[in-house]
Every structure is written in C-alpha cells, then in structure tokens.
Design a protein around this motif. Structure first.
Motif, PDB file in Angstrom:
ATOM      1  N   VAL A 280     -39.122  96.474  15.951  1.00 28.88           N
ATOM      2  CA  VAL A 280     -40.089  95.994  15.430  1.00 28.88           C
ATOM      3  C   VAL A 280     -39.654  94.298  15.314  1.00 28.88           C
ATOM      4  N   GLU A 281     -38.380  93.959  14.960  1.00 33.10           N
ATOM      5  CA  GLU A 281     -37.830  92.515  15.070  1.00 33.10           C
ATOM      6  C   GLU A 281     -38.013  91.983  16.648  1.00 33.10           C
ATOM      7  N   GLU A 282     -37.607  92.839  17.413  1.00 32.75           N
ATOM      8  CA  GLU A 282     -37.507  92.407  18.835  1.00 32.75           C
ATOM      9  C   GLU A 282     -39.012  92.295  19.453  1.00 32.75           C
ATOM     10  N   LEU A 283     -39.749  93.271  19.127  1.00 30.50           N
ATOM     11  CA  LEU A 283     -41.072  93.178  19.520  1.00 30.50           C
ATOM     12  C   LEU A 283     -41.981  91.666  19.227  1.00 30.50           C
ATOM     13  N   PHE A 284     -41.847  91.293  17.954  1.00 32.38           N
ATOM     14  CA  PHE A 284     -42.418  89.957  17.687  1.00 32.38           C
ATOM     15  C   PHE A 284     -41.562  88.945  18.158  1.00 32.38           C
ATOM     16  N   ASP A 285     -40.103  88.926  18.094  1.00 30.78           N
ATOM     17  CA  ASP A 285     -39.305  87.668  18.635  1.00 30.78           C
ATOM     18  C   ASP A 285     -39.642  87.651  20.211  1.00 30.78           C
ATOM     19  N   PHE A 286     -39.711  88.781  20.882  1.00 28.41           N
ATOM     20  CA  PHE A 286     -40.120  88.461  22.175  1.00 28.41           C
ATOM     21  C   PHE A 286     -41.424  87.818  22.445  1.00 28.41           C
ATOM     22  N   ALA A 287     -42.353  88.379  21.681  1.00 24.63           N
ATOM     23  CA  ALA A 287     -43.775  87.965  21.766  1.00 24.63           C
ATOM     24  C   ALA A 287     -43.935  86.521  21.356  1.00 24.63           C
ATOM     25  N   ARG A 288     -43.054  85.954  20.404  1.00 25.52           N
ATOM     26  CA  ARG A 288     -43.125  84.502  20.261  1.00 25.52           C
ATOM     27  C   ARG A 288     -42.599  83.541  21.432  1.00 25.52           C
ATOM     28  N   ALA A 289     -41.333  84.212  21.904  1.00 27.15           N
ATOM     29  CA  ALA A 289     -40.707  83.413  23.020  1.00 27.15           C
ATOM     30  C   ALA A 289     -41.615  83.374  24.041  1.00 27.15           C
ATOM     31  N   LEU A 290     -42.339  84.507  24.407  1.00 24.33           N
ATOM     32  CA  LEU A 290     -43.255  84.747  25.784  1.00 24.33           C
ATOM     33  C   LEU A 290     -44.398  83.726  25.514  1.00 24.33           C
ATOM     34  N   ASP A 291     -44.808  83.668  24.181  1.00 26.69           N
ATOM     35  CA  ASP A 291     -46.039  83.007  23.748  1.00 26.69           C
ATOM     36  C   ASP A 291     -45.545  81.398  24.076  1.00 26.69           C
ATOM     37  N   ALA A 292     -44.504  80.944  23.640  1.00 25.43           N
ATOM     38  CA  ALA A 292     -44.438  79.553  23.412  1.00 25.43           C
ATOM     39  C   ALA A 292     -43.493  78.824  24.959  1.00 25.43           C
ATOM     40  N   LEU A 293     -42.766  79.856  25.508  1.00 25.27           N
ATOM     41  CA  LEU A 293     -41.755  79.165  26.739  1.00 25.27           C
ATOM     42  C   LEU A 293     -42.386  79.189  27.936  1.00 25.27           C
ATOM     43  N   SER A 294     -42.094  78.307  28.678  1.00 28.36           N
ATOM     44  CA  SER A 294     -42.466  78.386  30.133  1.00 28.36           C
ATOM     45  C   SER A 294     -41.171  79.448  30.766  1.00 28.36           C
ATOM     46  N   LEU A 295     -41.492  79.943  31.920  1.00 25.10           N
ATOM     47  CA  LEU A 295     -40.531  80.626  32.497  1.00 25.10           C
ATOM     48  C   LEU A 295     -39.320  80.127  33.212  1.00 25.10           C
ATOM     49  N   PRO A 296     -38.088  80.445  32.864  1.00 29.48           N
ATOM     50  CA  PRO A 296     -36.945  79.923  33.337  1.00 29.48           C
ATOM     51  C   PRO A 296     -36.805  80.193  34.988  1.00 29.48           C
ATOM     52  N   GLU A 297     -36.318  78.961  35.660  1.00 35.20           N
ATOM     53  CA  GLU A 297     -36.082  79.350  37.214  1.00 35.20           C
ATOM     54  C   GLU A 297     -34.728  80.297  37.324  1.00 35.20           C
ATOM     55  N   GLY A 298     -33.804  80.279  36.453  1.00 34.27           N
ATOM     56  CA  GLY A 298     -32.735  81.091  36.580  1.00 34.27           C
ATOM     57  C   GLY A 298     -32.271  81.648  35.305  1.00 34.27           C
ATOM     58  N   ASP A 299     -30.962  82.147  35.205  1.00 33.85           N
ATOM     59  CA  ASP A 299     -30.497  82.874  34.289  1.00 33.85           C
ATOM     60  C   ASP A 299     -29.410  82.356  33.349  1.00 33.85           C
ATOM     61  N   GLY A 300     -29.363  80.906  33.874  1.00 30.24           N
ATOM     62  CA  GLY A 300     -28.018  80.193  33.190  1.00 30.24           C
ATOM     63  C   GLY A 300     -28.474  79.587  31.910  1.00 30.24           C
ATOM     64  N   VAL A 301     -27.618  79.929  30.760  1.00 26.58           N
ATOM     65  CA  VAL A 301     -27.867  79.217  29.326  1.00 26.58           C
ATOM     66  C   VAL A 301     -26.834  78.369  28.925  1.00 26.58           C
ATOM     67  N   ALA A 302     -27.302  77.214  28.426  1.00 26.03           N
ATOM     68  CA  ALA A 302     -26.378  76.310  27.668  1.00 26.03           C
ATOM     69  C   ALA A 302     -26.489  76.640  26.110  1.00 26.03           C
ATOM     70  N   VAL A 303     -25.428  76.568  25.620  1.00 24.43           N
ATOM     71  CA  VAL A 303     -25.438  76.657  24.131  1.00 24.43           C
ATOM     72  C   VAL A 303     -24.940  75.179  23.387  1.00 24.43           C
ATOM     73  N   VAL A 304     -25.734  74.716  22.447  1.00 26.12           N
ATOM     74  CA  VAL A 304     -25.381  73.571  21.824  1.00 26.12           C
ATOM     75  C   VAL A 304     -25.189  73.935  20.405  1.00 26.12           C
ATOM     76  N   THR A 305     -23.825  73.649  19.589  1.00 24.65           N
ATOM     77  CA  THR A 305     -23.968  74.235  18.452  1.00 24.65           C
ATOM     78  C   THR A 305     -23.046  73.208  17.434  1.00 24.65           C
ATOM     79  N   ASN A 306     -23.303  73.334  16.159  1.00 27.11           N
ATOM     80  CA  ASN A 306     -22.481  72.363  15.268  1.00 27.11           C
ATOM     81  C   ASN A 306     -21.380  73.309  14.451  1.00 27.11           C
ATOM     82  N   ALA A 307     -21.229  74.592  15.039  1.00 25.49           N
ATOM     83  CA  ALA A 307     -20.109  75.384  14.417  1.00 25.49           C
ATOM     84  C   ALA A 307     -19.750  76.408  15.593  1.00 25.49           C
ATOM     85  N   GLY A 308     -18.317  76.501  15.474  1.00 24.38           N
ATOM     86  CA  GLY A 308     -17.649  77.099  16.614  1.00 24.38           C
ATOM     87  C   GLY A 308     -17.782  78.523  16.519  1.00 24.38           C
TER      88      GLY A 308
END
Length: 696
Positions: A280-308
C-alpha cells in the motif's frame, strides 16, 4: 456501453438512495450523511419516512419525481434484484449496490448475484457492486459511500476490490495531503469491473494517474489489451494481492511449476505497461510521484544530502533498482567545488555537510541538475539544531530545476509544513530515502513502458491439421511425451532424427539409419523425470542398442510396475558441448491464457529457476526480451570466449511455441526441455505435454 457514458457515473446531478434511513449506525444513514456535501440534489426512497436528514424521501422508485442520474441501493440482498429491475424500468442507468450477501456468501448468494447481473443487463444498467462501499467524485463533492471520511480533491483515480482498503487509504491520504479525483469500490464486480473503469479514466482529462487494489481480474485477455492502450497515455499503478502459489491448480510440468499463480499476473501487468506496487505504501508513493513529476530522460540519479549516512542509504537503494548513481562531469565537479565548503564531498552522493543552509542545498541541486548524465535528483535533509525545514522547502521551490526532483525530509512533526509546501509545488516528499528512490524508479519504469515498442505477432506457415491429429492421440489423461515430437515438426520447430520403437529389433534398425552413436530414452507418460530413474542413455553405440533397450524397459518396470510403457525413443545425438540447454514451454493460466516460459534448461531447471515469461501470443519484441531477460543470457551471446548461439533461432522458437499455444487452447502444459541452442540453430531434444481432450 461507451467510456463517456461510464464517466457519467461520477457526474450525477441527482442521486437517489434506496434504503435511506435516519437510523443510527445504518448504511442508509451513512450514505445520506456523506451526501450532505454533494453539489446536486439528493432524495431518499423508503416507505417508512417522509424525509431523511432533511432530504425528501419517497415510498418507492416510481413515486420519485423527475430524473435520477445515480441510484445507491442499500436494501437487504433479497430485495436488491427487484430494486435494480425497478430502477431499470424507470430509466436509471447508473446504480451502485452496497448490499452484501451475494457471491461472497453462501445461502444462495451466487444465484442472487447472477439474477442481479441479469436485471442490470436487461435494462442496460451500469452497475457497481454488489458488496460495494460506493463511489466518490471530488469535482462535484460526491461521496456516495458509507465510509467515514471524504477525500481531498486531486488528480488520482482509485479503484479497489476492498471497501475497507478505501476507507483506510482515504484517511491516510488526507493526513498525507494527497487527493483523489474518482474513487470506486468494485465489490463483487457482477457487471462493471476494473477494465471498464481503467478504460474510462484513461480518457478522462482530469485523471493523471490510475491506481488500484485488485484481488483478481475478470477477463485477463481484455484487461491486458485495454490497459496496454490506457498506459500509452496514463500511468496505472496496481497492488495485486495473493502472491503465493497456495490454492493454485496442481501442475506436473516444469513450466507449470515455474509459472506459479502470481507469475501470470506479473507478466500480464508488464505486458500491459502497468506499474506494480508491492504494498500500500508503494502504491501511493508511486502515485504521488507519477502525478507530480515529468518523465526523466534517463536513469541517472544525483543525491544531495546534508548527512553521510542517509546518503549511503540512498546509494544502496539506487543499487537495488534499475536506476544508477550518475557519474558527474568535470564541469559539475567544478561548479560544486565553487559552491561548497572544502570539507564537502562533490562526488555523487554530494554531501554538503550538516551545517548546510538552504542556499547551499539550492546551489548543489542546481549544479547537478545541469549535468547531462543526471535525469533525476534526490534531496535528503536531516534535522540539526540550526536547520529549518520550512526555509529549505521555500528555497527548493524557487530553484531553477527542470528534471524530476524528490525530497527525503527525515523528520516528523517538524517537517509537516515543509512537506505541504513541497507537495503543492510538485516535489514529492518521503521520510525514507529508499522510498524516494523507488518512487523515482516507478516514474522511470513508466517512461520505459510508455516508449516500449510492442512489436508484432508473426504469422508462421504451420500444419494445424497435422498438429490436431497428433493431439487426438493423447491418452485418456491427456498426457503425451516424445511420441508427440511430430507436433513440433508441424510447427516448424527443429527436432533431432528419431523414432519410437517397441522392440529391440526395431531399435537396432532405427539406430542403423542414424550416423554415429545414439540417445535412447524410455517413453512413458507415467514417468515424468526419466533421468531420475536412469531412463536416458547417451552415447549408445550400434553394438549396445539391443542391450540398452532391454535395460531401459526393465528399469521402467521396476520403478513403476503399472506404468504405461510405450517403448523406447532412439534419437540422433545432439551435441551440447558447444551449445546451451534451454527450456521453452507454456502452461495455461485461467485468467490470462497461455503463459510462455523461456529459461536455462536441462535437469536443473527447477533448481536455478532462471526463467522469463510472456503471455501468448508473444510478439517478436517480447520473445527477444524473454531470451535476453534471463540471468544466463550471456551464455547465449558467447560468454568467456564461447561461441555465441543462434539467438534468432531461439527467439523464433519461442514465437512458434506461442503460436502453438494460441492455436490450441486444449494444450494445458507443454515443455521442450532441453531445447539445445548452438551456433547452428536449435534442436528440441525432449518434449512432454498435457492435453484437455474435451477441448480439442
């Protein structure tokens, strides 16, 4: 019915509740209370009351003045069929039956449900249920359910076979500030099912994402065809319960064992372009992302964090998905060097340190977003004594970033307002970095599904009449083995030279007509795993054929005295030293038809279970994906200096097996194991199948 007509179910101007009542705790009262917020008119139908909660109430359906666009039925099961008949005669086309006591129960419930469906069909009624929670549509503030909460308005349309799941999901979504457009509780699906709603919502301009909880699919073939069209334009995310094999039909073949009850759903959803959520958690996590985000052109992800630590967690999560941690360019490293303190790490994941103010987040996010290898970005923020989540949210909203951006705000109450601000600006937020990564993967998966080339089902020149004659020779229990090898030949699948003989003399005669040593196998549909009893002998010389024949028959008689021994197959030797043993076959699934399998074959097929699946008829593209989709595919392409096999011949064999499955639904299970693939082509060395003779 047209999809446009079905959408009218969610756009009524006047709703009638049959079984409306002011009685506390009743379903009829719960629906009336929820309809207080409805923008249109509401009337009740109950001879015991003149009004219910301030709404006018009438004795029966014929006495209701004016038109009725939607009727909600909350009467005892014994009365529901007559009510639907009366509504149909009145011309009401949209009906929701909340009443339980139908096929989900005993005591004649299944018969009542059949009568209910027949009544709806007589009058062309679009019927939801029975045993439904009801329907909801937020644009018109319609809540025709007896649920305890009304959803927020949004772009996600939601269907579920479980009414309880809807009530829980709506309560959770309200807390998470997630909204819905349409919600339908499918109930027993006596008339309308998941396919109709998916098809209608796919044409609804206001529905951005379709999500659902399913326990089963009514018409698997139609479901796949329709959902494949829908997902070209609208993402669909489903949770399918019942993953285990318990309760599945008993199977005797390798293919059936490998397929299991859930494999068919997994394969069908993939073929249809549906994103499957594990919970259930994934169902609505995925729904929110698909509703909000444009489709990425590729699969490369960058992570920006303030904690290692959380950055490492995100890195591990990316490694568990089809995404990749993007390799940043020198230009990006230089931009990050100029924007971050010396102690920061400019490598992906980018650690901007625990004292980072919102502006440092923004600088890093914009720098990685400009990198050509970065298609999506994840921001991770952990609380410190100097950190302000609200300020970060406002800053991120103001960044100049065009790629999909998600955030992991690792806090509780302190993050609530920040989460609201980000969500309203189409930046989904999650507590766990892993959830954020998996949501990005869902968006990337939809991009792949949307752009995937379907391919075509190739038409082969086959001899169906010959195939039918062979299938008709099956025993009363429907089993056939290597004696049915001509069936493969009828479908253009190469087989070694062979014959089934019934005496040592015949064995010698056949062997003399074959160059070199031969392979000899006991032929008995009662002995499934011949190798286990020493029922296969390889490299038999001409001088030994007679003795081997007698030994094989003796072993079979000793192993299973009542076995039906048809004889011994004498077969040309197919060298496997320069080839790869694979398996191709199919098993019949009650929902989706034939499930075609390809994988690493031989005696250890069920040990390694290195297989891929497709639903017949498989296209040329799907067959190639099956062949390339197993872990051992490098063996086919010449791993470690070995000679590549003729993969085109393997792909074509999978297609021909699929054609056989489509042409003869009477074949319940079929195994070609091994199908030896070499540089020179393929050869079907062994075969067994089960036929439903009544379906021939």
């Amino acid at each position: 019915m047209s999809r446009k007509d079905l959408l009218r179910l969610f756009e009524p101007e006047r709703v009638a509740v049959v079984g409306a009542t002011p009685r506390e705790g009743s379903v009829g009262r719960g629906v009336m209370e929820n309809l207080r917020s409805f923008d249109g008119d509401v009337v009740g139908v109950n001879p015991k009351h003149d009004d219910v909660l301030g709404f006018p109430c009438y004795d029966d359906i014929p006495s209701v003045p004016g038109s009725v666009d939607l009727a909600v039925v909350a009467v005892p099961a014994e009365s529901a069929v007559d009510v639907v008949d009366s509504l149909g005669e009145r011309g009401v086309k949209n009906v929701v039956v909340l009443t339980a006591g139908f096929s989900e129960s005993g005591g004649g419930g299944a018969e009542r449900e059949t009568a209910l469906a027949e009544a709806a069909e007589r009058h062309s009624v679009r019927l939801v249920g029975p045993n439904s929670l009801g329907v909801t549509s937020t644009p018109s503030s319609l809540n025709a359910t007896f649920g305890s909460a009304s959803p927020r308005e949004g772009n996600v349309s939601f269907m579920s076979q479980s009414g309880a799941f809807i009530t829980a999901a709506v309560d959770w979504a309200n807390d998470a500030r997630m909204g819905f457009r349409h919600i339908v509780s499918l109930g027993n699906k006596s008339v309308l099912d998941e396919t109709e709603f998916a098809e209608a919502w796919g044409e609804d301009d206001g529905t951005a994402v379709i999500v659902g909880y399913l326990e089963g699919v009514e018409d698997g073939g139609r479901f796949v065809r329709v959902l494949r069209r829908v997902t070209r334009e609208t993402p669909v995310v489903l949770v399918k319960s019942g993953r285990t094999d318990e309760g599945a039909r008993a199977v005797s073949s390798h293919t059936g064992t490998l397929a299991g009850s859930d494999r068919a759903y997994e394969t069908a959803l993939r073929k249809a372009g549906v994103i499957r959520a594990d919970d259930v958690e994934e169902l609505f996590d995925f729904a929110r992302a698909l509703d909000a985000l444009s489709l990425p052109e590729g699969d490369g992800v960058a992570v920006v964090t303030n904690a290692g630590g959380p950055g490492v967690m995100a890195t591990d999560a990316v490694g568990d998905t089809s995404l990749s941690l993007a390799d940043l360019t020198d230009g990006t490293y230089e931009a990050l060097d100029g924007a971050l303190p010396d102690a920061a790490s400019v490598y992906n994941p980018v650690d901007i340190l625990g004292d980072a103010p919102p502006e440092r987040f923004a600088d890093a996010v914009e720098a990685v977003a400009d990198d050509p290898g970065v298609s999506a970005s994840l921001v991770i923020a952990c609380p410190t004594t100097t950190f302000d989540f609200d300020a970060l949210a406002e800053t991120l909203v103001g960044t100049d970033v065009e790629i999909p951006l998600v955030a992991s705000l690792m806090g509780g109450e302190a993050t609530r307002e920040a989460r609201d601000v980000l969500s309203e600006s189409d930046i989904p937020t999650y507590f766990d970095p892993g959830r954020a990564v998996r949501s990005l993967e869902a968006v990337a998966d939809y991009r792949r599904a949307k752009r995937r080339r379907t391919g075509e089902v190739r038409d082969f020149d086959v001899n169906r009449q010959k195939a039918r004659r062979i299938l008709e020779t099956a025993r009363d229990d429907g089993r056939l083995g290597v004696e049915a090898t001509p069936l493969l030949e009828a479908y253009g699948i190469p087989t070694p030279e062979s014959d089934v003989v019934g005496s040592p003399n015949e064995a010698v005669q056949v062997a003399e007509g074959i160059d070199g040593d031969v392979v000899m196998k006991i032929v008995s549909p009662d002995i499934l795993h011949k190798s286990d009893i020493g029922g296969v002998r390889v490299g038999v010389t001409q001088d030994d054929v007679r003795d081997v024949y007698e030994d094989l028959v003796s072993r079979a008689r000793s192993y299973q005295p009542d076995a039906d021994v048809l004889g011994v197959q004498v077969q040309e030797t197919v060298g496997v030293d320069d080839g790869v043993e694979t398996i191709v076959g199919f098993s019949r699934d009650p929902q989706f038809g034939s499930l075609v399998v390809f994988g690493l074959g031989g005696v250890f097929v069920e040990v390694f279970e290195d297989t891929s699946f497709g639903i017949a008829p498989v296209t040329d593209t799907e067959a190639r994906e099956m062949v390339d989709g197993i872990d051992a595919s490098p063996l086919l392409h010449g791993a470690r200096g070995s000679q590549p096999v003729d993969t085109e011949a393997v792909v074509e064999t999978a297609e021909r097996v699929s054609a056989l499955a489509s042409d003869f639904p009477s074949i319940l299970e079929l195994d070609i194991n091994p199908l030896v693939a070499s540089a020179d082509g393929v050869s079907a060395v062994d075969l067994r199948l089960t036929v439903d003779k009544e379906e021939l």
